[in-house]
Write a protein that holds these residues in place. Structure first.
Motif, PDB file in Angstrom:
ATOM      1  N   ASP B  80     -14.850  14.065   4.230  1.00  0.00           N
ATOM      2  CA  ASP B  80     -14.898  14.804   5.491  1.00  0.00           C
ATOM      3  C   ASP B  80     -13.471  15.056   5.977  1.00  0.00           C
ATOM      4  O   ASP B  80     -12.761  14.116   6.321  1.00  0.00           O
ATOM      5  N   THR B  82     -12.561  16.601   8.647  1.00  0.00           N
ATOM      6  CA  THR B  82     -12.435  16.831  10.085  1.00  0.00           C
ATOM      7  C   THR B  82     -12.168  15.551  10.872  1.00  0.00           C
ATOM      8  O   THR B  82     -11.977  15.588  12.069  1.00  0.00           O
ATOM      9  N   ALA B 104     -13.834   9.741   5.349  1.00  0.00           N
ATOM     10  CA  ALA B 104     -13.050  10.883   5.821  1.00  0.00           C
ATOM     11  C   ALA B 104     -11.576  10.642   5.479  1.00  0.00           C
ATOM     12  O   ALA B 104     -11.273   9.936   4.523  1.00  0.00           O
TER      13      ALA B 104
END
Lengths: 200, 200
Positions: B80, B82, B104
């Motif tokens: 991820d 973001t 992430a």
């Protein structure tokens, strides 16, 4: 664990992890520290390893580690050549030298007789000790192996080899450590301390 | 101490002694161990140090240590992009990766703001973090600095920089360690655990 760590870093961590007493966490900490060192310090560290490995070998006489044919103690003119203190490892020489109470010779066995670990008398530098006692004018051999079962066995084995050569063989005294509390001394140590009592 | 120890050995002991958490005795033990290693193992150790130093540098994006332009985590397609977790040191990434709960991105500061040690925001990779937040489509930044005064200060400093950019800034939860005993938790931790209580 792998996958997100650079191989060169993983290798360095692994190398530290192989050292005795260095676990996974310490190895990681040391590796990161080495990375944070200036380039020239890392090179010095790296060189020190190679250099020590290349130059350090056993002293021809006492089998302590040295970079010369004879170690500084064997070469020294100020030491009593008639007494030899027999120790298990080079670090025991360091410990005894620190006392500044001993100024004769040493002999490093590089281990103890340990049948469980497959170490017999032939793997230790006992032959070298016997020929030193035979050839040099040695009057006393002090056994300073560790106070373990194996250290004792080795001391007794060596003393049986040496006594027929007419040399005096002694052993470090057992007793209560200086500053130690009677309460915390184990029975065997206390018994030995009683046995070895001396006049005040 | 010197005088009876070979210089190459003394240098190796000294090198180990410089490492964090390695005292004089451990340094000696490690040096003797290195000497007892086979030649090729010592060479591998020596090379690992040089090699890591030559090849490892900061990832262009997250500043974690890597031997490539981008670290495996920044290069990965399965993560991820973001969310960024901000940590003090590369080893914190290792710790978080071990949980297998986070998939992430990271950002490694390489320190904390510490006026006492002369470390200001400019010595940390904060600029890089701000430009990542600005340029990439980052939705959340998780502050995972240590729970020390300096770690807190750094987290607050960074959150003040990032909030105007419209990104959500969060912090790791404080509380009682799993398996921990209430009795042994300090008051501050307990107070934080109360404060952060959640519904069952």
């Amino acid at each position: 664990m792998a996958g997100f760590q650079a191989p060169a870093l993983a290798r360095l961590i692994d190398q530290f992890n192989r050292l005795p007493g260095i676990g996974a966490k310490s190895a990681q900490r040391l590796a990161y520290y080495v990375l944070s060192m200036p380039e020239e310090d890392a090179a010095a560290f790296s060189n020190a390893i190679l250099d020590a490995h290349k130059n350090i070998h056993k002293c021809k006489k006492c089998c302590n580690l040295t970079d010369d044919e004879l170690c500084p103690i064997c070469k020294s003119m100020n030491r009593d050549k008639t007494t030899i203190c027999v120790v298990e490892e080079p670090k025991d020489v360091v410990a005894l030298e620190k006392t500044q109470e001993y100024s004769a010779m040493y002999h490093v066995l590089h281990g103890v007789i340990s049948p469980l670990n497959g170490v017999g008398p032939d793997q230790l530098s006992i032959k070298e000790l016997v020929s030193r006692v035979r050839e040099d004018n040695v009057k006393e051999v002090i056994m300073a192996t560790n106070a373990t079962a194996e250290g004792e066995t080795t001391a007794i084995y060596i003393s049986r080899l040496l006594k027929p050569l007419g040399v005096k063989v002694t052993r470090l005294a057992y007793g209560i450590p200086v500053g130690g509390d009677l309460e915390y001394a184990d029975e065997v140590t206390l018994a030995r301390a009683l046995e070895g009592r001396c006049e005040l």
